[in-house]
Write an enzyme that holds these catalytic residues in place. Structure first.
Site, short mmCIF file in Angstrom:
data_model
loop_
_atom_site.label_atom_id
_atom_site.label_comp_id
_atom_site.label_asym_id
_atom_site.label_seq_id
_atom_site.Cartn_x
_atom_site.Cartn_y
_atom_site.Cartn_z
N ASP A 11 0.64 -1.43 -0.15
CA ASP A 11 -0.07 -0.28 0.02
C ASP A 11 0.74 1.38 0.47
O ASP A 11 1.49 1.37 1.10
CB ASP A 11 -1.03 -0.11 1.45
CG ASP A 11 -1.83 0.80 1.01
OD1 ASP A 11 -1.76 1.88 0.14
OD2 ASP A 11 -2.84 0.95 1.91
N ASP A 107 -2.92 2.54 -6.49
CA ASP A 107 -2.14 2.31 -5.07
C ASP A 107 -2.18 0.77 -4.33
O ASP A 107 -1.42 1.65 -2.97
CB ASP A 107 -2.01 4.28 -4.37
CG ASP A 107 -2.90 3.88 -3.15
OD1 ASP A 107 -4.20 2.96 -3.29
OD2 ASP A 107 -2.86 4.68 -1.78
N GLU A 108 -2.77 0.46 -4.41
CA GLU A 108 -2.92 -0.56 -3.44
C GLU A 108 -2.59 -2.22 -4.37
O GLU A 108 -3.04 -2.28 -5.41
CB GLU A 108 -3.87 -1.24 -2.74
CG GLU A 108 -3.99 -0.05 -1.72
CD GLU A 108 -5.02 -1.00 -0.77
OE1 GLU A 108 -5.84 -2.28 -0.84
OE2 GLU A 108 -5.14 0.74 -0.48
#
Ligand SMILES: [Mg+2]
Length: 399
Positions: A11, A107-108
């Site tokens: 993350d 974003d993960e």
């Protein structure tokens, strides 16, 4: 159940804000808030640096509220093309370690590193390599955790953010979760937590040892089992590779052909709301809204509108549909069917969770924020959807 797997969760820390700091180093160490419109008064926070979070600023919070909490913050509208590029770069870095990469949002990601353990020297070595490579190649900080499944790796990463690294050894899942308060577990929304707390159950460990005879009358057998399994650290280790839908659509055929465009517009608005709901459930946002019309003579036409900015918000989508109506009604004939289609989909910037059970409560929270924003700005989507007279409000719909 096959062989035990090792699932790595990564993350990015305050992703959009960190990208802004990276390209403008004078922002380092300052509260940075990304989101909102050009005037910086409407919209919600997409990302806040840890310095801004210190003042209570959070993702999905209305910008006006963030301004009150932290007036000294630097507010940036954001540059979505750039975030997408950086995200693709990160994806490439991850694919060098293992081919099974599931981007869970911009974003993960989850990576099944089981097959790469020997090659790279174990899970911790892989976690360090990923953090290092990302830092070196993009300049960005991230948090990485490895566990037996997606659920535990995600919880673990959340616990050690920012710039964290945590390895949960195989078989250690339940022991790791045991001391955590219930709210840290996916699917435990505020209501579920309150109910359990009222029963004296405050931690994952207490939920594991609570008797089913206590839980079942309150939650039912199925839900009680799910809650128990979550607290025990059971979760899926199957990655879903690129399941992004190409478009989301809803259409309806009228029982009798319609000629009243006010009525047609109302129904189009409702279809748009349904599409927007699905959009948020899938953690996506849209840039292209298409209205489909089948006329009484079976001729079908589509009218499309590209938005200036990607959106997840009903009112933006409804405004776009409404702009298309005049073109659709130029053909003066009865209407047999209408449909709304959302395309140019991408991961949504508010980074909502993947966890299904968490979705509804999160969605409600986001919509509550959106409604607060609408209330403050006289921006009433429900009224729009019910087909009230058009007003000047055409936010989100560029030329
Ligand atoms: Mg993040």
């Amino acid at each position: 159940m096959g062989d035990p797997r090792r699932i790595l969760h990564i993350d990015m820390d305050a992703f959009f804000a960190s990208v802004e700091v990276m390209r403008n180093p004078s922002l380092r160490g300052k509260p940075v808030v990304v989101g909102g419109d050009p005037e910086g008064t409407r919209g919600v926070v997409s990302s806040a640096s840890y310095e801004a979070r210190h003042f209570g600023v959070r993702s999905a919070m209305p910008i006006v509220q963030a301004r009150k909490l932290c007036p000294q913050a630097i507010f940036i509208r954001g540059s979505h093309g750039l975030y997408g590029e950086v995200s693709r770069h990160i994806h490439e870095i991850l694919e060098r370690v293992a081919p099974l990469v599931q981007m869970a949002s911009i974003d993960e990601a989850y990576i099944d590193i089981t097959g790469s353990l020997k090659l790279f020297g174990g899970d911790e070595a892989i976690a360090r390599k990923i953090k290092n490579d990302i830092r070196t190649e993009t300049g960005l900080p991230c948090t990485v955790a490895v566990a037996a499944n997606k659920l535990v790796s995600k919880v673990a990463a959340n616990e050690v953010k920012p710039d964290g690294l945590l390895i949960i050894p195989l078989g250690g899942e339940q022991a790791y979760l045991a001391p955590l308060p219930l709210g840290k577990l996916p699917g435990m929304g505020p209501k579920t937590c309150q109910t359990l707390e009222a029963m004296g159950i405050l931690t994952a460990g207490q939920l594991v040892t609570a008797s089913m005879a206590l839980l079942e009358p309150v939650f039912g057998h199925r839900m009680a089992t799910v809650l128990r399994h979550t607290a025990q650290g059971f979760g899926s280790d199957e990655l879903t590779l690129d399941h992004t839908p190409k478009s989301i659509s809803r259409e309806t055929t009228f029982p009798r052909d319609l000629t009243d465009w006010n009525e047609i517009e109302t129904i189009a608005g409702q279809l748009a709301e349904h599409c927007a709901h699905t959009l948020r459930e899938e953690s996506l946002e849209t840039r292209r809204v298409t209205l489909k019309v089948r006329y009484g003579d079976f001729e079908t036409r589509t009218f499309a509108h590209t938005l200036a900015e990607p959106t997840t918000i009903d009112a933006h989508i409804i405004a776009a549909v409404r702009e298309l109506i005049p073109k659709a009604k130029e053909r003066r004939t009865r209407v047999r069917l209408i449909g709304v289609n959302l395309s140019s989909l991408s991961w949504n910037q508010h980074q909502m969770s993947l966890f299904t059970r968490e979705k509804d409560e999160k969605w409600e929270r986001v919509m509550k924020q959106v409604d607060t924003m609408r209330g403050k700005h006289g921006f009433d989507a429900l009224r729009l959807a019910r087909g009230a007279k058009p007003d000047k409000n055409k936010r989100g719909s560029g030329k």
